[in-house]
Enzyme design. Structure first.
Site, PDB file in Angstrom:
ATOM      1  N   CYS A   1     -24.230 -16.230  -6.332  1.00  7.14           N
ATOM      2  CA  CYS A   1     -24.319 -15.754  -4.830  1.00  7.14           C
ATOM      3  C   CYS A   1     -24.259 -14.066  -4.603  1.00  7.14           C
ATOM      4  CB  CYS A   1     -23.284 -16.348  -3.938  1.00  7.14           C
ATOM      5  SG  CYS A   1     -22.995 -15.695  -2.142  1.00  7.14           S
TER       6      CYS A   1
ATOM      7  N   CYS B   1     -14.775  -2.145   8.252  1.00  7.58           N
ATOM      8  CA  CYS B   1     -15.820  -3.216   8.249  1.00  7.58           C
ATOM      9  C   CYS B   1     -15.433  -4.394   7.370  1.00  7.58           C
ATOM     10  CB  CYS B   1     -16.907  -2.282   7.342  1.00  7.58           C
ATOM     11  SG  CYS B   1     -18.337  -3.356   7.296  1.00  7.58           S
TER      12      CYS B   1
ATOM     13  N   SER C   1     -15.755   1.348   5.599  1.00  7.07           N
ATOM     14  CA  SER C   1     -14.404   1.329   5.896  1.00  7.07           C
ATOM     15  C   SER C   1     -13.848   2.721   5.333  1.00  7.07           C
ATOM     16  CB  SER C   1     -13.755   0.230   5.025  1.00  7.07           C
ATOM     17  OG  SER C   1     -13.739  -1.013   5.672  1.00  7.07           O
TER      18      SER C   1
ATOM     19  N   ASP D   1       0.795  -1.178   0.037  1.00  5.79           N
ATOM     20  CA  ASP D   1       0.120   0.102  -0.125  1.00  5.79           C
ATOM     21  C   ASP D   1       1.039   1.261   0.090  1.00  5.79           C
ATOM     22  OD1 ASP D   1      -2.267  -1.800   0.301  1.00  5.79           O
ATOM     23  OD2 ASP D   1      -2.574  -1.106   2.322  1.00  5.79           O
TER      24      ASP D   1
ATOM     25  N   LEU E   1     -10.147  -9.872  -3.169  1.00  9.39           N
ATOM     26  CA  LEU E   1      -9.681 -11.103  -3.721  1.00  9.39           C
ATOM     27  C   LEU E   1     -10.005 -12.213  -3.132  1.00  9.39           C
ATOM     28  CD1 LEU E   1      -7.481 -12.113  -5.820  1.00  9.39           C
ATOM     29  CD2 LEU E   1      -5.904 -12.377  -3.853  1.00  9.39           C
TER      30      LEU E   1
END
Length: 325
Positions: free
Chosen positions: A189, A239, A214, A131, A155
């Site tokens: 789903c 979150c 978040s 990051d 992912l």
């Protein structure tokens, strides 16, 4: 170079260092990501994350980010905890923030892996990324065969679910890349979409950061969005809801990384103790934590926003089964 043996050695060393998985990609232009990223930004879904609009060329092509880049080595590091917060009414902290800030832990392991490559494989130049630069972590991990991008844009690994950190080494060695692409297993789903209390997943595979809990509790520097008042489901920092409901996270197993263990007091904090948190307690609990990113003032802002909205749902105990494909 392009020796299959070198790639095998690197992956073996990655496992020794505690990584869940390791995959290798050729450093190249991420053509499939270009339109998606540009569309997301053009619709303002990055919110105040202006850094997402900068260096798009480097974000899509690591050869512009690191001189003579030839290979991207992607790794996954588990952070799924063995314990959870004890008070069901307490403000909820994202699992990734229980222990030491992952940026330091992951980068140290990546640098150790780089040192191994330089001494045991071949002299080379390389750089670890956690990051810390415009790198599309999930895209590279998917390209390396470590999983697929789910409808919540995380992912997802068939073997491990999604409670892991992603990091990269970009090196100037030409390594044998992984040619397997994991097919999408989300099927029909929609649990993550249905469960998001702020409806931040505006379409399958598209998250509007401005509505994401978040983003609101971590990235946003000003006042939280009043239109989302009462919709945070008690999340105070980050979150996990879209991950908690994902059937693939039935595969998640507790990590074995000592640095990710929480402060002894943290998981025992009651609702009242969270509400009454002062600066000294914040400093004690989060001295090495990613929560420091929002600072004490940011955490108090989040707590005030949650006031009188402390109903919780046990998403992790929901009836889960793998989706039909």
């Amino acid at each position: 170079m392009k020796s299959p043996g070198a790639s095998i050695q690197i992956k073996q060393k990655a496992r020794e260092l505690g990584f869940l998985n390791c995959g290798i990609s050729k450093a190249d232009f991420l053509a499939d990501e270009k339109n998606r990223l540009e569309s997301w930004i053009s619709h303002g879904m990055n919110g105040e994350m202006d850094y997402m609009t900068r260096n798009l060329d480097k974000r899509l092509d690591p050869r512009l980010l690191f001189d003579d880049a030839k290979s991207v080595i992607s790794v996954l590091l588990n952070y799924f905890p063995s314990q959870k917060q004890e008070d069901p009414d307490a403000p909820v902290l994202s699992k990734y923030a229980y222990g030491t800030d992952y940026h330091f832990v992951l980068k140290d392991k990546l640098n150790e892996l780089l040192s191994f490559i330089q001494t045991e494989i071949a002299p080379c130049n390389g750089r670890a990324f956690v990051d810390s630069a415009p790198v599309l972590d999930k895209a590279w991990a998917a390209k390396a065969g470590l999983g697929w991008i789910g409808k919540n844009t995380n992912l997802i690994s068939v073997e491990h679910g999604s409670f892991f950190f992603i990091g990269e080494l970009i090196v100037d060695l030409e390594l044998e890349p992984d040619d397997k692409i994991v097919r999408n297993h989300c099927g029909n789903c929609t649990r993550c979409i249905d469960a998001c209390p702020t409806k931040a997943i505006v379409a399958p595979y598209v998250v509007d950061a401005r509505r994401c809990i978040s983003y609101q509790t971590i990235e946003l520097k000003g006042e939280l969005d009043e239109n989302l008042k009462g919709k945070f489901d008690n999340r105070v920092f980050g979150c996990d809801i879209c991950q908690d409901v994902c059937p693939w996270n039935l595969k998640s197993e507790p990590h074995h990384e000592p640095a990710f263990e929480s402060h002894p007091k943290l998981l025992k904090l009651s609702h009242r103790e969270w509400q009454e948190m002062n600066q000294p307690l914040f400093n004690e609990l989060f001295r090495k934590s990613a929560v420091k990113r929002t600072k004490y003032s940011g955490l108090k802002r989040n707590l005030q926003f949650l006031y009188n909205t402390n109903e919780t749902k046990d998403y992790a105990s929901a009836d889960q089964q793998l989706p039909e494909e």
